[in-house]
Design a protein around this motif. Structure first.
Motif, mmCIF file in Angstrom:
data_model
loop_
_atom_site.group_PDB
_atom_site.id
_atom_site.type_symbol
_atom_site.label_atom_id
_atom_site.label_comp_id
_atom_site.label_asym_id
_atom_site.label_seq_id
_atom_site.Cartn_x
_atom_site.Cartn_y
_atom_site.Cartn_z
ATOM 1 N N ILE A 1 0.835 -1.283 -0.027
ATOM 2 C CA ILE A 1 0.019 0.110 0.126
ATOM 3 C C ILE A 1 0.907 1.199 -0.013
ATOM 4 C CG2 ILE A 1 -1.752 1.002 1.222
ATOM 5 C CD1 ILE A 1 -2.793 -1.012 -0.174
ATOM 6 N N GLN A 2 1.994 1.279 0.743
ATOM 7 C CA GLN A 2 2.764 2.388 1.015
ATOM 8 C C GLN A 2 3.476 2.682 -0.556
ATOM 9 O OE1 GLN A 2 3.085 4.751 3.158
ATOM 10 N NE2 GLN A 2 1.485 3.389 4.204
ATOM 11 N N ASN A 3 3.926 1.570 -1.279
ATOM 12 C CA ASN A 3 4.351 1.753 -2.546
ATOM 13 C C ASN A 3 3.033 2.281 -3.496
ATOM 14 O OD1 ASN A 3 6.765 0.805 -2.008
ATOM 15 N ND2 ASN A 3 6.415 -1.445 -2.406
ATOM 16 N N CYS A 4 2.121 1.813 -3.315
ATOM 17 C CA CYS A 4 0.938 2.441 -4.099
ATOM 18 C C CYS A 4 0.745 3.782 -3.689
ATOM 19 C CB CYS A 4 -0.254 1.651 -3.949
ATOM 20 S SG CYS A 4 -0.498 0.065 -4.613
ATOM 21 N N LEU A 5 0.638 4.327 -2.758
ATOM 22 C CA LEU A 5 0.632 5.748 -2.275
ATOM 23 C C LEU A 5 1.700 6.469 -2.817
ATOM 24 C CD1 LEU A 5 -0.676 5.268 1.370
ATOM 25 C CD2 LEU A 5 -1.914 5.927 -0.691
ATOM 26 N N LYS A 6 2.812 6.082 -3.056
ATOM 27 C CA LYS A 6 4.194 6.679 -3.503
ATOM 28 C C LYS A 6 4.011 6.840 -5.099
ATOM 29 C CE LYS A 6 7.552 5.391 0.100
ATOM 30 N NZ LYS A 6 8.718 4.614 0.483
ATOM 31 N N LEU A 7 3.626 5.806 -5.637
ATOM 32 C CA LEU A 7 3.471 5.866 -7.041
ATOM 33 C C LEU A 7 2.472 6.699 -7.360
ATOM 34 C CD1 LEU A 7 4.240 4.291 -9.593
ATOM 35 C CD2 LEU A 7 2.099 2.804 -9.322
ATOM 36 N N CYS A 8 1.265 7.128 -6.752
ATOM 37 C CA CYS A 8 0.313 8.032 -6.949
ATOM 38 C C CYS A 8 0.002 8.815 -5.898
ATOM 39 C CB CYS A 8 -1.177 7.224 -7.666
ATOM 40 S SG CYS A 8 -2.385 8.479 -8.093
ATOM 41 N N ASN A 9 0.778 9.972 -5.660
ATOM 42 C CA ASN A 9 0.719 10.680 -4.536
ATOM 43 C C ASN A 9 -0.412 11.702 -4.383
ATOM 44 O OD1 ASN A 9 1.723 11.459 -1.775
ATOM 45 N ND2 ASN A 9 3.031 12.789 -2.533
ATOM 46 N N ARG A 10 -1.473 11.339 -4.486
ATOM 47 C CA ARG A 10 -2.580 12.270 -4.721
ATOM 48 C C ARG A 10 -4.003 11.219 -4.540
ATOM 49 N NH1 ARG A 10 -5.292 12.582 -9.984
ATOM 50 N NH2 ARG A 10 -3.819 11.491 -11.639
ATOM 51 N N GLN A 11 -4.984 11.769 -4.491
ATOM 52 C CA GLN A 11 -6.316 11.407 -4.578
ATOM 53 C C GLN A 11 -6.523 10.693 -6.238
ATOM 54 O OE1 GLN A 11 -6.788 14.834 -3.947
ATOM 55 N NE2 GLN A 11 -7.960 15.615 -5.351
ATOM 56 N N ALA A 12 -6.977 9.416 -6.307
ATOM 57 C CA ALA A 12 -6.890 8.722 -7.536
ATOM 58 C C ALA A 12 -8.149 9.210 -8.357
ATOM 59 C CB ALA A 12 -6.762 7.263 -7.435
ATOM 60 N N LEU A 13 -8.140 10.331 -8.840
ATOM 61 C CA LEU A 13 -9.499 10.840 -9.728
ATOM 62 C C LEU A 13 -8.860 11.715 -10.902
ATOM 63 C CD1 LEU A 13 -12.469 11.504 -9.185
ATOM 64 C CD2 LEU A 13 -11.940 13.402 -8.000
ATOM 65 N N HIS A 14 -9.668 11.162 -11.923
ATOM 66 C CA HIS A 14 -9.446 11.847 -13.127
ATOM 67 C C HIS A 14 -10.784 12.318 -13.876
ATOM 68 C CE1 HIS A 14 -7.343 12.747 -16.850
ATOM 69 N NE2 HIS A 14 -8.102 12.044 -17.730
ATOM 70 N N ALA A 15 -10.612 13.590 -14.393
ATOM 71 C CA ALA A 15 -11.688 14.194 -15.110
ATOM 72 C C ALA A 15 -11.737 13.478 -16.533
ATOM 73 C CB ALA A 15 -11.893 15.889 -15.150
ATOM 74 N N LYS A 16 -12.366 12.378 -16.729
ATOM 75 C CA LYS A 16 -12.175 11.694 -17.883
ATOM 76 C C LYS A 16 -12.919 12.169 -19.306
ATOM 77 C CE LYS A 16 -11.075 7.805 -20.163
ATOM 78 N NZ LYS A 16 -9.605 7.438 -20.517
ATOM 79 N N THR A 17 -14.158 12.642 -19.166
ATOM 80 C CA THR A 17 -14.697 13.043 -20.217
ATOM 81 C C THR A 17 -15.634 14.433 -19.886
ATOM 82 O OG1 THR A 17 -16.963 12.202 -19.843
ATOM 83 C CG2 THR A 17 -15.409 10.701 -20.780
ATOM 84 N N LEU A 18 -15.709 15.218 -21.065
ATOM 85 C CA LEU A 18 -16.555 16.628 -20.790
ATOM 86 C C LEU A 18 -17.320 16.787 -22.292
ATOM 87 C CD1 LEU A 18 -16.957 19.108 -19.614
ATOM 88 C CD2 LEU A 18 -14.906 19.894 -20.599
ATOM 89 N N GLY A 19 -18.471 16.890 -21.925
ATOM 90 C CA GLY A 19 -19.421 17.210 -23.043
ATOM 91 C C GLY A 19 -20.201 18.469 -22.823
ATOM 92 N N PHE A 20 -20.402 19.157 -24.127
ATOM 93 C CA PHE A 20 -21.020 20.613 -23.897
ATOM 94 C C PHE A 20 -21.561 20.839 -25.290
ATOM 95 C CE2 PHE A 20 -16.778 21.601 -23.922
ATOM 96 C CZ PHE A 20 -16.602 22.469 -25.177
ATOM 97 N N VAL A 21 -22.598 22.021 -25.473
ATOM 98 C CA VAL A 21 -22.768 22.386 -26.773
ATOM 99 C C VAL A 21 -22.053 23.702 -27.191
ATOM 100 C CG1 VAL A 21 -24.812 23.532 -28.102
ATOM 101 C CG2 VAL A 21 -25.349 21.567 -26.754
ATOM 102 N N HIS A 22 -21.433 23.512 -28.147
ATOM 103 C CA HIS A 22 -20.625 24.652 -28.567
ATOM 104 C C HIS A 22 -21.332 26.073 -28.467
ATOM 105 C CE1 HIS A 22 -18.219 27.419 -30.791
ATOM 106 N NE2 HIS A 22 -17.180 26.682 -30.647
ATOM 107 N N PRO A 23 -20.903 26.975 -27.701
ATOM 108 C CA PRO A 23 -21.520 28.194 -27.521
ATOM 109 C C PRO A 23 -22.191 29.133 -28.738
ATOM 110 C CG PRO A 23 -19.423 28.506 -26.943
ATOM 111 C CD PRO A 23 -19.648 27.322 -27.186
ATOM 112 N N VAL A 24 -21.599 28.904 -30.107
ATOM 113 C CA VAL A 24 -21.753 29.589 -31.076
ATOM 114 C C VAL A 24 -22.126 28.728 -32.320
ATOM 115 C CG1 VAL A 24 -20.748 31.026 -32.958
ATOM 116 C CG2 VAL A 24 -20.050 31.612 -30.698
ATOM 117 N N THR A 25 -21.750 27.295 -32.571
ATOM 118 C CA THR A 25 -22.281 26.718 -33.661
ATOM 119 C C THR A 25 -23.456 26.113 -33.175
ATOM 120 O OG1 THR A 25 -20.654 25.008 -33.060
ATOM 121 C CG2 THR A 25 -19.830 26.842 -34.322
#
Length: 352
Positions: free
Chosen positions: A297-321
């Motif tokens: 576990i300590q090795n895992c925490l060193k490998l990723c020294n932060r919360q394991a969270l990633h904003a994977k996708t983002l979708g929206f309607v283009h404001p002009v088109t």
């Protein structure tokens, strides 16, 4: 003033109030009737709100005649009110800084950026340089219509410093207004990948609970019953992607976008994000108590020294088109390596 008060409960240090610095001083007018100080200041201080003033008072930063007061204190003629913060007054002018950006998409109206973990999004307490906003200001330095200090352009939404993933930046006031409305009305599509402690009995689920400041820890959010007056309503949908026995990779889809929403909601249902120190995710919450497992576990925490969270996708309607815009980003290298480490562990270990 409004920016200073907005940072009060989001500061990343807990050194107390041994050294306070004056940011505002005002004297109550003669003939002023007795009125709560939060009401008085909200009416007399430009660009501030009663809620932010209440937070400042609760934190001990509002003083009257040299002594801290609560937000229900009633002002009297001649009272000297001061706002005392635990950091010197700082020039918050945003200066362009030559910082690399991973730009996923760009046109004359907006930019979509894949933010690395560890980068603060906007200048604030203790982080006045090296932010995403400084980097964007440099990238757009030759665009005469873009002023990084103009709130009508720029960031449309935010993600935490130690969360990686997608963000959208508006280059024009029209784009920010339209995109801001989509986020406010929950018309955007956002999903995150998170590695959380524990296994799930079900493959999908829905978490609903108001999110507000934790009264025991001002740097953390807490979940309160939905429908109450405490906090703001928040809904998170999750789906199991992979199970590794003691931890699980899940996809989280936001119906709302509150501060620390996924982190607080997952903590609330007993599945803190792996590596999320603020919400207990650096403790060994599942698995054996052997020395070898603790070392793993300590090795895992060193490998990723932060919360394991990633904003994977983002979708929206283009404001002009009016075109539907959908973006996907690869996991940050540290989080991808962490997941692969758990995959290998679960394949080669008998998990009870």
């Amino acid at each position: 003033m409004i920016e200073e008060l907005d940072e009060i409960t989001l500061m990343e240090d807990d050194e107390g109030q041994d050294n306070l610095y004056e940011h505002l001083r005002m004297e109550v007018d003669r003939g002023q009737q007795a009125v709560r100080i939060d009401k008085y200041m909200s009416e007399h201080v430009q660009h501030s709100s009663r809620n932010r003033i209440q937070k400042a008072a609760d934190a001990g930063f509002i003083q009257v005649n040299g002594k801290p007061v609560k937000s229900n204190y009633k002002v009297r003629p001649g009272d000297v009110i001061t706002l005392m913060l635990d950091r010197p007054h700082y020039d918050t002018t945003i200066e362009p800084e030559d910082i690399p950006l991973e730009i996923v998409y760009e046109d004359d109206q907006l930019m979509v950026i894949n933010k690395p973990a560890g980068m603060v999004v906007h200048p604030g307490c203790g982080n006045f340089h090296g932010t995403l906003v400084n980097a964007v200001a440099w990238h757009l330095r030759d665009l005469p219509t873009y002023d990084p200090n103009d709130p009508s352009v720029g960031l449309v939404h935010r993600i935490d410093k130690d969360t990686s993933g997608l963000l959208v930046i508006a280059k024009t006031p029209e784009a920010k207004t339209e995109l801001g409305a989509q986020f406010f009305n929950h018309d955007t599509h956002r999903s995150y990948h998170a590695l959380v402690w524990g296994n799930f009995s079900e493959d999908t689920g829905r978490i609903e609970g108001n999110i507000g400041r934790d009264p025991k820890d001002r740097l953390r959010m807490a979940v309160f019953p939905p429908g109450t007056e405490v906090g703001k309503s928040a809904i998170t949908h999750y789906k199991v992607l992979e199970r590794y026995g003691y931890v699980t990779l899940v996809e989280c889809r936001l119906e709302t976008g509150r501060t620390h929403q996924i982190r607080a909601h997952m903590k609330h249902i007993g599945h803190p994000l792996f590596g999320d120190e603020r919400y207990g995710g650096t403790e060994i919450l599942r698995g054996e108590r052997t020395a070898s497992y603790k070392a793993y576990i300590q090795n895992c925490l060193k490998l990723c020294n932060r919360q394991a969270l990633h904003a994977k996708t983002l979708g929206f309607v283009h404001p002009v088109t009016g075109e539907q815009m959908d973006f996907t980003s690869e996991l940050a290298e540290d989080m991808a390596a962490l997941i692969e480490k758990w995959r290998h562990y679960s394949r080669n270990t008998e998990i009870s």
